[in-house]
Design a protein around this motif. Sequence first.
Motif, PDB file in Angstrom:
ATOM      1  N   UNK A  58       0.554   1.241 -19.287  1.00 51.14           N
ATOM      2  CA  UNK A  58      -0.375   0.470 -18.455  1.00 51.14           C
ATOM      3  C   UNK A  58       0.205   0.279 -17.053  1.00 51.14           C
ATOM      4  N   UNK A  59       1.503  -0.005 -16.957  1.00 55.13           N
ATOM      5  CA  UNK A  59       2.162  -0.144 -15.655  1.00 55.13           C
ATOM      6  C   UNK A  59       2.048   1.148 -14.852  1.00 55.13           C
ATOM      7  N   UNK A  93      -0.097   1.744 -11.401  1.00 58.61           N
ATOM      8  CA  UNK A  93       0.576   2.198 -10.182  1.00 58.61           C
ATOM      9  C   UNK A  93      -0.088   3.458  -9.631  1.00 58.61           C
ATOM     10  N   UNK A  94      -0.478   4.367 -10.512  1.00 54.93           N
ATOM     11  CA  UNK A  94      -1.155   5.602 -10.063  1.00 54.93           C
ATOM     12  C   UNK A  94      -2.516   5.288  -9.451  1.00 54.93           C
ATOM     13  N   UNK A  95      -3.232   4.330 -10.038  1.00 56.40           N
ATOM     14  CA  UNK A  95      -4.543   3.946  -9.511  1.00 56.40           C
ATOM     15  C   UNK A  95      -4.387   3.331  -8.113  1.00 56.40           C
ATOM     16  N   UNK A  96      -3.432   2.447  -7.934  1.00 54.20           N
ATOM     17  CA  UNK A  96      -3.202   1.833  -6.631  1.00 54.20           C
ATOM     18  C   UNK A  96      -2.785   2.902  -5.621  1.00 54.20           C
ATOM     19  N   UNK A  97      -1.955   3.841  -6.033  1.00 51.86           N
ATOM     20  CA  UNK A  97      -1.572   4.944  -5.139  1.00 51.86           C
ATOM     21  C   UNK A  97      -2.816   5.739  -4.739  1.00 51.86           C
TER      22      UNK A  97
END
Length: 67
Positions: free
Chosen positions: A8-9, A13-17
């Motif tokens: 999930x982390x 992080x990939x989504x925010x990137x």
Amino acid sequence: MGRKPTLVDRLGARYIHRLNHTAIGHGLVVRKLTDVMTLRRPAHVLGIPDVLLAAARGPRMPSTVPN
């Protein structure tokens, strides 16, 4: 030492990137990210359908790298 990032982390992080990359050429994403980062809006606004669709499509303008 901290714990290892969970799935999930890593996905978060990939989504925010991806949102940061998409924000280069997408006003809605810029506004929503800015609202969340400045604590004007809760983080769940980054999951509204318009923002999810924008992230899936990517930036409207191609990113350019200076020579």
